[in-house]
Design a protein around this motif. Sequence first.
Motif, short mmCIF file in Angstrom:
data_model
loop_
_atom_site.label_atom_id
_atom_site.label_comp_id
_atom_site.label_asym_id
_atom_site.label_seq_id
_atom_site.Cartn_x
_atom_site.Cartn_y
_atom_site.Cartn_z
N UNK A 23 0.82 -1.21 0.00
CA UNK A 23 0.00 0.00 0.00
C UNK A 23 0.85 1.26 0.00
N UNK A 24 1.94 1.25 0.76
CA UNK A 24 2.80 2.43 0.80
C UNK A 24 3.41 2.73 -0.57
N UNK A 25 3.84 1.67 -1.26
CA UNK A 25 4.42 1.87 -2.60
C UNK A 25 3.37 2.43 -3.56
N UNK A 26 2.17 1.87 -3.53
CA UNK A 26 1.11 2.33 -4.42
C UNK A 26 0.72 3.77 -4.11
N UNK A 27 0.62 4.11 -2.82
CA UNK A 27 0.26 5.47 -2.43
C UNK A 27 1.31 6.46 -2.92
N UNK B 28 -2.49 -10.16 -1.79
CA UNK B 28 -1.51 -10.99 -1.11
C UNK B 28 -1.57 -10.59 0.36
N UNK B 29 -2.19 -11.44 1.16
CA UNK B 29 -2.49 -11.08 2.54
C UNK B 29 -1.23 -10.67 3.30
N UNK B 30 -1.32 -9.51 3.95
CA UNK B 30 -0.21 -9.01 4.74
C UNK B 30 0.88 -8.33 3.93
N UNK B 31 0.73 -8.33 2.58
CA UNK B 31 1.77 -7.73 1.75
C UNK B 31 1.25 -6.63 0.82
N UNK B 32 0.19 -6.91 0.06
CA UNK B 32 -0.32 -5.90 -0.86
C UNK B 32 -1.11 -6.51 -1.99
N UNK B 33 -0.88 -6.02 -3.22
CA UNK B 33 -1.63 -6.46 -4.38
C UNK B 33 -0.67 -6.82 -5.52
#
Length: 246
Positions: free
Chosen positions: A185-189, A228-233
């Motif tokens: 999420x941080x990378x996507x944001x 991907x649970x706990x990691x992102x998309x």
Amino acid sequence: MEKADCILIVDDDPEIRRLLVDYLARNGFEAHAARDGREMWRELERHAVDLIVLDLMLPDTDGLSLCRDLRAKPGHGNIPVLMLTARGEDTDRIIGIEMGADDYLVKPFNPRELLARIKMILRRTRALPPNLRPEPARCLGFAGWCLDTATRVLTAPDGVVTPLSGGEYRLLRIFLDHPNRVLNRDQLTEMIHGREAEPYDRAIDVQVSRLRQRLRDDSREPMLIKTVRGEGYVLASSIEVRDSCA
């Protein structure tokens, strides 16, 4: 002489309208104001608007409905929207993103922050990072879909053209440029908004959910944009560069 970017302020508070129009004009923008939805549509017919600063609460309608209608209106659907809200609740921000807003700012705010957000939105809508910069007539095929990066048109496997908001297009481009790679999420944001995620900020989750709807991807068992649970998309598809989407 280069034409100044045109900003439209839509707010029912006359003091805020006056302050922001004057402040933006002093900082090199052409600025206009509207007090409600009806005036907003009139101003859009009069001026070539580059960005709209849109208040959530208006006397004749609400900013969320206006943003949704704007995204569906030919000729205006790609205008970036910065949503203003008097409340800092996650729900307001999430719904704003769902309706197609590009960013949000909570009242009261410092005009300097508004100016910085406006400049950031205009930069990212016009000059994507090198790895995301569209190439002329470059089309990206994936799982039967095709995205024309020159026209920003997404074509479904059955040939139906699917409209995308500015945020949806940027998110899809990020996934297409990083296929089969988990992005948190941080990378996507950071790649979409150019800022760090706030604690418990669910805006990215909402944008992913909205993009899944556009791609007809079942949110309960997604096959294309997987969680991907706990990691992102991750975009689970190979990418094919084509000459056209025909």
